[in-house]
Structures are given as C-alpha cells and as structure tokens.
Design a protein around this motif. Structure first.
Motif, PDB file in Angstrom:
ATOM      1  N   ALA A  87     -45.643 -17.197 -17.689  1.00 15.63           N
ATOM      2  CA  ALA A  87     -46.882 -16.524 -17.308  1.00 15.63           C
ATOM      3  C   ALA A  87     -47.482 -15.913 -18.556  1.00 15.63           C
ATOM      4  O   ALA A  87     -46.752 -15.520 -19.475  1.00 15.63           O
ATOM      5  N   LYS A  88     -48.826 -15.832 -18.591  1.00 17.76           N
ATOM      6  CA  LYS A  88     -49.526 -15.164 -19.682  1.00 17.76           C
ATOM      7  C   LYS A  88     -50.158 -13.889 -19.155  1.00 17.76           C
ATOM      8  O   LYS A  88     -50.770 -13.892 -18.088  1.00 17.76           O
ATOM      9  N   THR A  89     -50.003 -12.827 -19.904  1.00 22.72           N
ATOM     10  CA  THR A  89     -50.562 -11.558 -19.450  1.00 22.72           C
ATOM     11  C   THR A  89     -52.075 -11.559 -19.574  1.00 22.72           C
ATOM     12  O   THR A  89     -52.642 -12.193 -20.480  1.00 22.72           O
ATOM     13  N   ASP A  90     -52.733 -10.851 -18.651  1.00 24.29           N
ATOM     14  CA  ASP A  90     -54.186 -10.735 -18.701  1.00 24.29           C
ATOM     15  C   ASP A  90     -54.584  -9.529 -19.539  1.00 24.29           C
ATOM     16  O   ASP A  90     -53.752  -8.950 -20.260  1.00 24.29           O
ATOM     17  N   ALA A  91     -55.839  -9.118 -19.441  1.00 24.77           N
ATOM     18  CA  ALA A  91     -56.334  -8.029 -20.275  1.00 24.77           C
ATOM     19  C   ALA A  91     -55.627  -6.712 -19.986  1.00 24.77           C
ATOM     20  O   ALA A  91     -55.572  -5.825 -20.845  1.00 24.77           O
ATOM     21  N   THR A  92     -55.077  -6.571 -18.783  1.00 21.72           N
ATOM     22  CA  THR A  92     -54.346  -5.338 -18.433  1.00 21.72           C
ATOM     23  C   THR A  92     -52.857  -5.454 -18.698  1.00 21.72           C
ATOM     24  O   THR A  92     -52.093  -4.554 -18.365  1.00 21.72           O
ATOM     25  N   GLY A  93     -52.434  -6.596 -19.269  1.00 24.50           N
ATOM     26  CA  GLY A  93     -51.018  -6.805 -19.533  1.00 24.50           C
ATOM     27  C   GLY A  93     -50.225  -7.271 -18.331  1.00 24.50           C
ATOM     28  O   GLY A  93     -48.987  -7.363 -18.384  1.00 24.50           O
ATOM     29  N   ASN A 147     -46.669   2.012 -27.883  1.00 23.63           N
ATOM     30  CA  ASN A 147     -47.478   3.204 -27.635  1.00 23.63           C
ATOM     31  C   ASN A 147     -48.032   3.250 -26.217  1.00 23.63           C
ATOM     32  O   ASN A 147     -48.829   4.141 -25.892  1.00 23.63           O
ATOM     33  N   GLY A 148     -47.673   2.292 -25.382  1.00 20.88           N
ATOM     34  CA  GLY A 148     -48.131   2.286 -24.010  1.00 20.88           C
ATOM     35  C   GLY A 148     -49.420   1.536 -23.765  1.00 20.88           C
ATOM     36  O   GLY A 148     -49.934   1.540 -22.628  1.00 20.88           O
ATOM     37  N   ALA A 149     -49.957   0.855 -24.777  1.00 19.62           N
ATOM     38  CA  ALA A 149     -51.179   0.070 -24.597  1.00 19.62           C
ATOM     39  C   ALA A 149     -50.818  -1.294 -24.027  1.00 19.62           C
ATOM     40  O   ALA A 149     -49.820  -1.913 -24.450  1.00 19.62           O
ATOM     41  N   PRO A 150     -51.612  -1.821 -23.072  1.00 18.86           N
ATOM     42  CA  PRO A 150     -51.298  -3.143 -22.503  1.00 18.86           C
ATOM     43  C   PRO A 150     -51.446  -4.248 -23.537  1.00 18.86           C
ATOM     44  O   PRO A 150     -52.329  -4.194 -24.398  1.00 18.86           O
ATOM     45  N   LEU A 151     -50.591  -5.241 -23.439  1.00 14.61           N
ATOM     46  CA  LEU A 151     -50.613  -6.386 -24.355  1.00 14.61           C
ATOM     47  C   LEU A 151     -51.143  -7.602 -23.609  1.00 14.61           C
ATOM     48  O   LEU A 151     -50.522  -8.068 -22.643  1.00 14.61           O
ATOM     49  N   ALA A 152     -52.282  -8.122 -24.049  1.00 10.19           N
ATOM     50  CA  ALA A 152     -52.872  -9.311 -23.443  1.00 10.19           C
ATOM     51  C   ALA A 152     -52.418 -10.564 -24.183  1.00 10.19           C
ATOM     52  O   ALA A 152     -52.037 -10.517 -25.360  1.00 10.19           O
ATOM     53  N   GLU A 153     -52.444 -11.696 -23.484  1.00 10.42           N
ATOM     54  CA  GLU A 153     -52.106 -13.009 -24.048  1.00 10.42           C
ATOM     55  C   GLU A 153     -50.657 -13.085 -24.527  1.00 10.42           C
ATOM     56  O   GLU A 153     -50.315 -13.914 -25.369  1.00 10.42           O
ATOM     57  N   ALA A 154     -49.800 -12.209 -24.006  1.00  9.86           N
ATOM     58  CA  ALA A 154     -48.370 -12.328 -24.304  1.00  9.86           C
ATOM     59  C   ALA A 154     -47.755 -13.351 -23.352  1.00  9.86           C
ATOM     60  O   ALA A 154     -48.156 -13.466 -22.195  1.00  9.86           O
ATOM     61  N   LEU A 155     -46.789 -14.117 -23.857  1.00  7.17           N
ATOM     62  CA  LEU A 155     -46.131 -15.150 -23.055  1.00  7.17           C
ATOM     63  C   LEU A 155     -44.842 -14.570 -22.468  1.00  7.17           C
ATOM     64  O   LEU A 155     -44.004 -14.050 -23.204  1.00  7.17           O
ATOM     65  N   VAL A 156     -44.686 -14.640 -21.146  1.00 13.19           N
ATOM     66  CA  VAL A 156     -43.496 -14.138 -20.459  1.00 13.19           C
ATOM     67  C   VAL A 156     -42.806 -15.311 -19.785  1.00 13.19           C
ATOM     68  O   VAL A 156     -43.443 -16.050 -19.020  1.00 13.19           O
TER      69      VAL A 156
END
Length: 868
Positions: free
Chosen positions: A636-642, A591-600
């Motif tokens: 890398a881990k995403t921050d609050a803004t993804g 839906n376009g919302a940023p995902l935080a704490e995702a592992l890339v």
C-alpha cells in the motif's frame, strides 16, 4: 519533378544510431577524421539505399568500416611517398643526445637510490622484462602485492625526478625516445606524459641502463592513466595533449603500469565541455576451454548475455505450472530472445596470440561472434579495461526430432543445455560471467534445432514429465537428423485430489490449489486433481499445501508433502476460511508529521509457489504490482495524510516494512495482528548515517587499496536470510586503505566489498567504533580446482580451515558471488573456484558420505590443482 530521399529511415532512427556510429568510428580513426567518417557514412546512406534485408546498424557498420579502410589505404600510400623523399633530420642533434645521456644518468641514480623492495621490483619489471607473476614468485609475495610494488616504485621515481628537475617532462631527451616515424614536432614543444607515441622500432645503442630508461619512460606514461579512466586514442599529428586526471575518489589501479606496455596510446585531446567522451578501449585475449589462445575469433559487444533471464529451475517451473496459473507469475513467462550475433558489428578479430581490443561507451558483454560459442564473457564498461578473458569454442549445431517409443512426435519437450566444466583452465575467471544458454522446447511435430553449442563440450538433456530423461554429449561437429526417443515412465500413481469448499461448505470454483511445483484451479464443482509422474517426482516432505481464492483467507497446511509418502490421496476436502483481513493505519516521521508516498508492505514472508507468498496467491490477477527487486505485490502507498490499508491477509501476525524515497531508507514494525485499525508506524529519529569513514586492512593491519565498497538497502528478504538490496552510491578505498561513504541507512543496510585478491564480503557498521574510524578486515583470496577420477564416485567437495570449520567455496563474477559450503562436481571436475587463504583441507564426498580428506597448501597468484 520532386526529389525523394531513398533512405527510408526516420530522423529519430538516425539519431538513435548516431552515438553508436561515432563510437565505432572512434575505434577506427582519430581526431577530426571521426566526424568526417561519420558524415561520409550518412552521405552514403542518403545516396545508396540500405539493404532492407539487413538490420540498419549492421548495414551502417559495414559502410563505415569500408570507408575507414579506404582512408587507411590512402594514408598508407601518402606515407610511402613521403618516406621516399630525401630526409635530413634522421639523426638527433648533439644537444638532444647529451640531454638523453643526462636523463640516463639521473634515472639510473634515482633507481639505485630507491628503497627496497621497490628498487628490485622496478628493475625486475623494466630492466629484466619479467611480468608481475614472475616478480611475485621471485619476491615471495602474491601477484597483487607485486603489482603494487611496481606501481609504487614508479610513483617514487617520478617524485624524485620532479624534485630534482621540475621540467624533466619537457626534456629534449623525451624526443630522442620517440619513434623515427613519429609526427613532426617542434624540438622544444611542451610535451607531457602521454603525448608521445612509442614504437617498437626505436633503436638506441648503449649501456643496458639506457634500455632501463626507455622501459621506465614507458612506465611513467602508462601509470599516468589508470585503466578505468583511460580514453580511446584520438591524438592528432603535431598536437601535444595532456593526459586527463583520474577522479579524486578513484584510486590508481596498481595494475595500471602494466596495462599499456603492449600498445602505447596517446591521450585524447580535451573534449568540448558539452560533449565529453566516455568511449573506453578494452583489451583482452580469447582462449579455448584449456586456456590456449584462439586466433581469428570475431569480437562483438551485446547489451545482455545469450539466455539471460532463464535458468533450469525457472524453465521447470514454467513447464509444470499450468497455462492458466502462469498469469499469476509473470516472471515465468519465456525470456526474450538473446542477442542476434550476426546483427552486431564486429569490433575486432583476435590475433595469433588471442589478443583483441574493443571500444565501448556503455556497459555490455564481450562475446565471440557468429561461428563461435562463448563460455565465459568479460563485461565491458565496469571499470576493468585490461587483461580481459573471453573463453570460447567453435560452435556446432544439433537438429532432429523427439519421439516416443511408438514413433509419435513429442511436443514441448524441454531441452536444457549444460555448459562444459572448464576443468583444465589454468587461471582464475573471477572477472568473467558464465554464459548459460537458455532452455529450448521441441515444436508440435517434435522437431528441435540448437545452435551455438561448444564443439565437443557440455551436454544436451531432453525432459518431459512422465518420461525418462535422455542426455546427449555435444558432438565435435554439427549433427543433423538426430532422433531422440523418450521412454514413458510406467507408474505415475502419486496423486492428490478432492474438493475445495468455503466456510459454509459451498464448493468454490476457480480456487488455486498447489503443492510443491504444481498448481491447478478447481473446476465449476470445486474439484481438483494433482498428479505426479513418479514417486521420484513427488513433492518434498516439507512442501506446504495451499488453497487460495481472491476475497478469502489463504489456507496453508505445512509439511503436507510428507503425507503423500504412502501414495495417492483422493477425495480430500479443503475448507477455506472467512473473508480476508486487513491492517489499516498511518505512517509518521519522527516529529509526528504524516509521510506521503511511503511504501508499506509485508516483511519476510515465505514463498509457496515460485516466488509467491500465501497472501500474493490470493490477489486478483489484475492487481497492480510494485516492481521493486523481485517484485513487492501485497503493498500500500500512503496518501497525503499518511494513511494506508493493507489487505488480503490471514488471521495471524505480520511485520510491516516502510520504504521511504527521501531519504532512501526503511524501517520495520513489531509484529501486528491482521484485522486491526488505527495502527501508527513512526519512523526513527535518525534514519541515515550522514557520513561513515574508515580503512580497509588485512589481518596483519596492512592497508588495502582498490577495494570497491557498495552500500545496499535491504528492500526484500528471500527465504528469511537472503537480502535483495537497492544499491546506493559507493566508493573505492585509496592506497592507504581509506574510504568514505555518505547517507547510509541505519536499518536493514549493509556494505558489500570486493577487490582483486580479496574474499568478497559484507560489512555492517560497528557500533563499538566511531563512525569515522570503521575498520574492514579482509581475507586474502586463493584459487583451486578439483579433478577426481570419475570411478571414485565423487559428488562434491568441502573446504575446511585448520579448526575443521567448513568455509565458503565461491564462483566469482563481476556481478556477484555464488557461494556454497559444498560444491558439486560434474564428472569429477570443478573448474577454477575461489576460497579463503585459511583453507587447509579438502573433503571429497560421495553419494553415501565422505570419501577422503586431502591436505592442501594454497599459494598466492596460483591455481592449486587438487587431484585424487
């Protein structure tokens, strides 16, 4: 005067041992006696200071066993006095006898009216006393099918008796089947299945059909409890208890009716809601390498196997990678010591027929205790509680020194122990794990000592780079003063040397240079040198040369090993490229919302050194590691803004993988060139299947129950095809083959399945079928072993189906499957292996090619022996 407690252990240490101590007590006594026995043990510890030279757990186990033995002796003396007193109730009443005869009539009628093949199976099992293998042979089916027929027949018999008389379980005839020495119970107490202790001393004289009643009565109570949910007996005299029900998702094990015939166990009384008992009693046999029973073997349970975490390939890497490089590869550090068998409590000792029983409330491995070497171990706590197999041999020791030809000691010689091939073992070992001893090393003065070797089986090899390998057969008895002489290889001329420079041709100090299984750092002048002991030790032709230095792009030269075929290469100049690149971007949901704490992290990158990719080799040694599976390091881990930034990259394209915690799922990007900013990674709309259901069937469409389905999410790829999975909640197919799973990821996931008599495999959702009607078609499993005359020079064998296609040859264990299309032979032997039912031909290969093709016919429930 101040009183002091001589027991020096802290309260925390006591609490750490309390659960284990209670589990041991429950294996020795029943009911409220457990609490009394544990309390007496703690009291003994408080009064008599434990022996500080022994482990606390071992000391407590000894005290508890002695107290339990003292209690058993006291109880035995009381029983002798009670038995000596006059008794007047030895003969059952006329009413009980009439009820028994009526039950005999109804059971005989119910058995006679049963449909085939269940009637024949029940009669063969309980009237004629045949085991499942014999029933299978007489009926022309495999042993699994025979077990299912017996179990189904007992269910039909119970249902018929329930239909004609709902109170049959409370019949006074049940009391007539109890042993004369059974605990006193009111004549009309509401006995339920599992509440009566059976005994071999029951004497009932009458028609042969009455024997059938007794045997089938045993079958009723045994089949009430599947082995995977059977508790340790804790019934108290005079107390009737109900058998606990199996979990709804777990099917009844078709082998359950046979599991308790040797020893009837009363069901445990309902435990308090706040402290459920999970202690299980596991039964099995100890056999020698030829499959013969071993008596007097102490049985212990350990958290892990001896030598776990170490294998020959890991040991070779650890020896050949210099010490200053090992910090880059923490997995190559020596594994921890194996379990101290002497410190573990002995839970049982095998009887004359090799049988044993242990109680455990946790997952572990059953091992032979001190004085014995374990070759195959059955795990406990994994669902199987009956018919465990432990293969052991008397243990011997070899000690001595390793010297060179001049008599000088050789330190750091790698000593590898090779277990014997169980070429004469008569049955399958699918439910056991191989125990591979860890490699050892000689000390500074060349000394070595190797314990727990199986007498007269296997070998010990001594390896040192630059020296010829020496191999010794394990002796039949302990040997001391052994002298092992290694001869130096005279021609270590294959080498690579030169200098590493940066983009401005400035020498680079501290760069890592590697080829094959060797790596070194450059000196202060950028110089390096790689040497190989002999031409036989040179790197393979497809080995890549690499140079890595933090902050630089890693240099990779593919197939450099072929360039060393002609001999040494000196004064090679290796030039690093410019600064390392990065990929920056953001991760969004559907839906376009940023995902935080995702592992890339990088997806499907090949390894260059051990399990390190080119990008990982260029990391700082202090860089954090993401410990998932084998270890994801460039991440890398995403921050609050993804947002994320992934660095240390070369000038090429990469696929990025995004792993989410909730829901537990992942997705992979299209190839992305390094050096880009503003990348957007968007998760698919449907990350998971909320529900998948279906059936497990044979090729003929017959349902298969008892198959365990284990979904996995791929989080790491190994060599492009192997997948390391993150296990998700699984299930077991029921008697009709039905199964149901929830929250299964749509991408990078699969469903593994395995079961008795089934070739293990992997299933992926079939998009052509509805999600609630998926179909898993399984192949029947067969077993074989090879014995080839060593003079024929056989090196391995293959298994072909009728169309000439090579099919996998498998070694099954409770923890996984080792599968190969060509299986190596050691001294012409293979051990018992698993194959599909389709195998029709065995191809035996030698060093120069195919030797012979042999036709085979594999039978269900048997180990087919192929000799040549």
């Amino acid at each position: 005067m101040t009183a002091t407690n001589p027991f020096q252990a802290s309260p925390a240490e006591l609490l750490a041992h309390d659960r284990w101590l209670r589990a041991l007590a429950r294996s020795l006594v029943h009911g409220t006696n457990v609490d009394d026995l544990v309390q007496d043990t703690w009291l003994a510890a408080a009064v008599c200071r434990p022996d500080t030279r022994r482990p606390l757990r071992s000391w407590l186990a000894t005290v508890l066993r002695r107290l339990a033995a003292r209690g058993h002796r006291g109880a035995a003396r009381r029983r002798e006095r009670e038995l000596g007193a006059p008794r007047g109730g030895d003969v059952p009443s006329t009413a009980a006898t009439v009820a028994l005869l009526d039950l005999q009539r109804r059971v005989s009628a119910a058995v006679s009216a049963m449909a085939e093949p269940y009637r024949t199976s029940v009669l063969l099992r309980f009237f004629h006393g045949l085991d499942h293998a014999e029933i299978a042979a007489r009926s022309g089916v495999n042993e699994v099918a025979a077990r299912k027929r017996v179990a189904r027949g007992l269910e039909m018999l119970r249902a018929e008796l329930q239909r004609t008389d709902s109170g049959w379980q409370r019949s006074p005839a049940m009391l007539a089947l109890a042993a004369p020495t059974a605990p006193p119970t009111a004549p009309w107490s509401p006995l339920l299945p599992g509440a009566v202790l059976m005994s071999n001393t029951v004497k009932i004289v009458g028609a042969a059909a009455l024997v059938t009643i007794v045997a089938i009565g045993i079958g009723w109570w045994s089949a009430e409890l599947p082995p995977q949910v059977q508790p340790v007996a804790t019934a108290q005299p005079g107390v009737a208890t109900a058998a606990p029900a199996a979990p709804p998702e777990a099917p009844v094990d078709p082998a359950g009716s046979a599991g308790l015939e040797r020893e009837q166990v009363a069901a445990a009384p309902a435990a308090p809601a706040h402290a459920p008992s999970t202690v299980m009693r596991h039964r099995g046999r100890v056999l020698d390498p030829r499959g013969r029973p071993l008596a007097g073997v102490p049985i212990v349970v350990a958290d892990r196997l001896p030598g776990s975490g170490s294998d020959a390939s890991t040991e070779r890497l650890r020896d050949r990678v210099p010490a200053d490089v090992r910090q880059l590869t923490p997995e190559l550090q020596p594994p921890g010591e194996g379990p101290d068998l002497a410190a573990l409590p002995v839970l049982d000792e095998s009887a004359a027929d090799g049988s044993f029983a242990v109680a455990s409330d946790r997952y572990g491995y059953t091992l032979a205790g001190p004085g014995w070497a374990t070759l195959r171990s059955p795990p406990v706590g994994s669902g199987r509680v009956d018919d465990l197999l432990l293969v052991a041999a008397p243990a011997v020791r070899i000690e001595g020194r390793v010297l060179d030809e001049s008599g000088a000691p050789l330190a750091r010689v790698r000593i590898e122990i090779t277990a014997p091939v169980l070429g004469d073992f008569p049955s399958a070992l699918d439910a056991t794990k191989k125990v591979d001893p860890a490699a050892r090393h000689s000390t500074g003065d060349g000394a070595f000592a190797i314990d727990s070797l199986p007498a007269g089986g296997g070998s010990v090899a001594f390896h040192l780079d630059g020296y010829e390998t020496v191999r010794l057969d394990v002796p039949i008895a302990t040997r001391t003063g052994e002298v092992v002489v290694l001869r130096q290889i005279a021609d270590p001329r294959v080498a690579l040397g030169g200098v590493v420079v940066d983009a401005f041709r400035v020498p680079v100090a501290g760069a890592l240079v590697g080829l094959g299984e060797r790596a070194v750092h450059t000196d202060e002048h950028g110089r390096f040198g790689l040497e190989y002991p002999s031409a036989a030790e040179r790197p393979p032709d497809d080995a890549a040369l690499f140079v890595a230095k933090s902050g630089h792009r890693t240099l990779v030269v593919p197939a450099y090993g072929a360039m060393l075929r002609g001999g040494s290469k000196r004064d090679v100049e290796l030039q690093l490229e410019g600064p390392a690149l990065a990929i920056r971007g953001r991760v969004f949901d559907a839906n376009g919302a940023p995902l935080a704490e995702a592992l890339v992290y990088l997806w499907n990158e090949p390894s260059l050194l051990s399990d390190r990719t080119a990008e990982e080799l260029g990391m700082e040694p202090s860089a954090p590691l993401q410990q998932i599976g084998p270890g994801i390091r460039v991440f890398a881990k995403t921050d609050a803004t993804g947002s994320f930034e992934l660095g240390g990259l070369r000038a090429r394209e990469y696929r990025l993988h995004v792993l989410l915690e909730r829901p537990r799922a992942g997705f992979t990007s299209v190839p992305i060139a390094a050096g880009q900013d503003g990348i957007e990674l968007r998760a698919p709309a449907d990350l998971i299947h909320e529900r998948i259901a279906g059936t497990v069937v044979t090729r003929g469409g017959e349902p298969v129950g008892g198959v365990r389905l284990s979904p996995s999410l791929a989080i790491y790829l190994v060599h492009g095809t192997g997948r390391y999975g993150d296990g998700l909640r699984g299930t077991i197919s029921d008697r009709e083959g039905r199964w149901e799973l929830h929250d299964v990821p749509r991408q990078d996931s699969w469903i593994g399945y395995r079961g008795d008599g089934v070739v293990p495999g992997m299933f992926e959702v079939d998009p052509g079928r509805p999600l609630d009607d998926q179909r898993i078609v399984v192949v029947a499993l067969r077993h074989l072993r090879l014995a080839v005359d060593p003079s024929r020079g056989a090196a391995g064998f293959r298994a072909l189906d009728g169309a000439g296609k090579s099919l996998p040859i498998m070694e099954l264990t409770p923890g996984g499957t080792l599968s190969r299309t060509q299986w190596p032979l050691r001294d012409g032997q293979s051990g018992v292996l698993a194959v599909a039912e389709d195998i029709t031909t065995i191809v035996i290969d030698g060093a120069s090619g195919e030797i012979v093709r042999l036709p085979v016919v594999l039978k269900a429930g048997e180990v087919t022996e192929v000799r040549y």
